[in-house]
Motif scaffolding. Structure first.
Motif, PDB file in Angstrom:
ATOM      1  N   GLY A   1     -46.040  22.803  42.553  1.00  0.00           N
ATOM      2  CA  GLY A   1     -45.976  24.262  42.554  1.00  0.00           C
ATOM      3  C   GLY A   1     -45.017  24.890  41.573  1.00  0.00           C
ATOM      4  O   GLY A   1     -44.658  26.055  41.725  1.00  0.00           O
ATOM      5  N   ASP A   2     -44.610  24.155  40.535  1.00  0.00           N
ATOM      6  CA  ASP A   2     -43.677  24.745  39.560  1.00  0.00           C
ATOM      7  C   ASP A   2     -44.389  25.393  38.381  1.00  0.00           C
ATOM      8  O   ASP A   2     -43.779  25.773  37.400  1.00  0.00           O
ATOM      9  CB  ASP A   2     -42.674  23.704  39.071  1.00  0.00           C
ATOM     10  CG  ASP A   2     -43.315  22.584  38.260  1.00  0.00           C
ATOM     11  OD1 ASP A   2     -44.569  22.539  38.159  1.00  0.00           O
ATOM     12  OD2 ASP A   2     -42.572  21.738  37.739  1.00  0.00           O
ATOM     13  N   GLU A   3     -45.707  25.526  38.483  1.00  0.00           N
ATOM     14  CA  GLU A   3     -46.565  26.160  37.481  1.00  0.00           C
ATOM     15  C   GLU A   3     -46.586  25.427  36.143  1.00  0.00           C
ATOM     16  O   GLU A   3     -46.842  26.017  35.100  1.00  0.00           O
ATOM     17  CB  GLU A   3     -46.204  27.643  37.291  1.00  0.00           C
ATOM     18  CG  GLU A   3     -46.467  28.441  38.554  1.00  0.00           C
ATOM     19  CD  GLU A   3     -46.513  29.929  38.326  1.00  0.00           C
ATOM     20  OE1 GLU A   3     -46.378  30.381  37.177  1.00  0.00           O
ATOM     21  OE2 GLU A   3     -46.710  30.653  39.317  1.00  0.00           O
ATOM     22  N   ALA A   4     -46.329  24.120  36.174  1.00  0.00           N
ATOM     23  CA  ALA A   4     -46.448  23.277  34.985  1.00  0.00           C
ATOM     24  C   ALA A   4     -46.901  21.896  35.440  1.00  0.00           C
ATOM     25  O   ALA A   4     -46.318  21.323  36.357  1.00  0.00           O
ATOM     26  CB  ALA A   4     -45.128  23.178  34.251  1.00  0.00           C
ATOM     27  N   VAL A   5     -47.960  21.391  34.815  1.00  0.00           N
ATOM     28  CA  VAL A   5     -48.429  20.050  35.142  1.00  0.00           C
ATOM     29  C   VAL A   5     -47.679  19.079  34.235  1.00  0.00           C
ATOM     30  O   VAL A   5     -47.775  19.152  33.014  1.00  0.00           O
ATOM     31  CB  VAL A   5     -49.952  19.918  34.942  1.00  0.00           C
ATOM     32  CG1 VAL A   5     -50.425  18.523  35.321  1.00  0.00           C
ATOM     33  CG2 VAL A   5     -50.680  20.974  35.763  1.00  0.00           C
ATOM     34  N   ASP A   6     -46.882  18.204  34.865  1.00  0.00           N
ATOM     35  CA  ASP A   6     -46.025  17.308  34.101  1.00  0.00           C
ATOM     36  C   ASP A   6     -45.858  15.980  34.827  1.00  0.00           C
ATOM     37  O   ASP A   6     -46.597  15.676  35.765  1.00  0.00           O
ATOM     38  CB  ASP A   6     -44.674  17.966  33.822  1.00  0.00           C
ATOM     39  CG  ASP A   6     -43.989  18.473  35.077  1.00  0.00           C
ATOM     40  OD1 ASP A   6     -44.364  18.029  36.184  1.00  0.00           O
ATOM     41  OD2 ASP A   6     -43.073  19.304  34.956  1.00  0.00           O
ATOM     42  N   ALA A   7     -44.865  15.208  34.407  1.00  0.00           N
ATOM     43  CA  ALA A   7     -44.648  13.865  34.959  1.00  0.00           C
ATOM     44  C   ALA A   7     -44.384  13.885  36.465  1.00  0.00           C
ATOM     45  O   ALA A   7     -44.746  12.938  37.168  1.00  0.00           O
ATOM     46  CB  ALA A   7     -43.495  13.188  34.227  1.00  0.00           C
ATOM     47  N   SER A   8     -43.774  14.946  36.968  1.00  0.00           N
ATOM     48  CA  SER A   8     -43.512  14.992  38.413  1.00  0.00           C
ATOM     49  C   SER A   8     -44.813  15.088  39.199  1.00  0.00           C
ATOM     50  O   SER A   8     -44.947  14.482  40.271  1.00  0.00           O
ATOM     51  CB  SER A   8     -42.574  16.143  38.761  1.00  0.00           C
ATOM     52  OG  SER A   8     -43.137  17.380  38.392  1.00  0.00           O
ATOM     53  N   ASP A   9     -45.787  15.811  38.685  1.00  0.00           N
ATOM     54  CA  ASP A   9     -47.091  15.897  39.347  1.00  0.00           C
ATOM     55  C   ASP A   9     -47.827  14.560  39.261  1.00  0.00           C
ATOM     56  O   ASP A   9     -48.471  14.140  40.223  1.00  0.00           O
ATOM     57  CB  ASP A   9     -47.938  17.011  38.728  1.00  0.00           C
ATOM     58  CG  ASP A   9     -47.254  18.354  38.825  1.00  0.00           C
ATOM     59  OD1 ASP A   9     -46.967  18.783  39.952  1.00  0.00           O
ATOM     60  OD2 ASP A   9     -46.987  18.964  37.776  1.00  0.00           O
ATOM     61  N   ILE A  10     -47.714  13.894  38.127  1.00  0.00           N
ATOM     62  CA  ILE A  10     -48.320  12.568  37.968  1.00  0.00           C
ATOM     63  C   ILE A  10     -47.705  11.602  38.974  1.00  0.00           C
ATOM     64  O   ILE A  10     -48.407  10.813  39.613  1.00  0.00           O
ATOM     65  CB  ILE A  10     -48.135  12.054  36.525  1.00  0.00           C
ATOM     66  CG1 ILE A  10     -48.940  12.915  35.554  1.00  0.00           C
ATOM     67  CG2 ILE A  10     -48.543  10.589  36.410  1.00  0.00           C
ATOM     68  CD1 ILE A  10     -48.650  12.631  34.087  1.00  0.00           C
ATOM     69  N   SER A  11     -46.394  11.673  39.144  1.00  0.00           N
ATOM     70  CA  SER A  11     -45.701  10.798  40.085  1.00  0.00           C
ATOM     71  C   SER A  11     -46.184  11.020  41.517  1.00  0.00           C
ATOM     72  O   SER A  11     -46.423  10.063  42.267  1.00  0.00           O
ATOM     73  CB  SER A  11     -44.193  11.032  39.994  1.00  0.00           C
ATOM     74  OG  SER A  11     -43.515  10.269  40.948  1.00  0.00           O
ATOM     75  N   ILE A  12     -46.339  12.280  41.908  1.00  0.00           N
ATOM     76  CA  ILE A  12     -46.837  12.596  43.257  1.00  0.00           C
ATOM     77  C   ILE A  12     -48.237  12.016  43.447  1.00  0.00           C
ATOM     78  O   ILE A  12     -48.530  11.383  44.462  1.00  0.00           O
ATOM     79  CB  ILE A  12     -46.835  14.122  43.501  1.00  0.00           C
ATOM     80  CG1 ILE A  12     -45.399  14.649  43.551  1.00  0.00           C
ATOM     81  CG2 ILE A  12     -47.584  14.463  44.784  1.00  0.00           C
ATOM     82  CD1 ILE A  12     -45.297  16.161  43.522  1.00  0.00           C
TER      83      ILE A  12
END
Length: 81
Positions: free
Chosen positions: A33-44
């Motif tokens: 939900g931080d409005e940016a698709v990045d490594a943290s979303d990939i990790s989740i």
């Protein structure tokens, strides 16, 4: 991401693609939900794929729900007359 009830490699691939394209805003692949698709979303997503996360849906209505439906139906018939 594809709403099939299973977090799998297909979902991870969609997130990887959006991360590579620097997708931003209110998108389905922004898992934190931080409005940016990045490594943290990939990790989740990777953690959920690894843990075989699936959606759980209720089965057919239980006896209480069926009884409530019958009562509601009977009350509606009474009000119609």
């Amino acid at each position: 991401m594809n709403q099939d009830g299973v977090v799998d490699a297909t979902d991870a691939g969609v997130i990887d693609n959006d991360a590579a394209n620097f997708a931003t805003g209110n998108v389905n692949t922004d898992l934190n939900g931080d409005e940016a698709v990045d490594a943290s979303d990939i990790s989740i997503a990777d953690n959920n794929v690894y843990n075989l996360v699936t959606a759980v849906f209720p089965s057919k209505p239980g006896p209480v729900n069926l009884m409530l439906r019958k009562i509601k139906s009977a009350l509606m018939r009474i009000q119609l007359y």
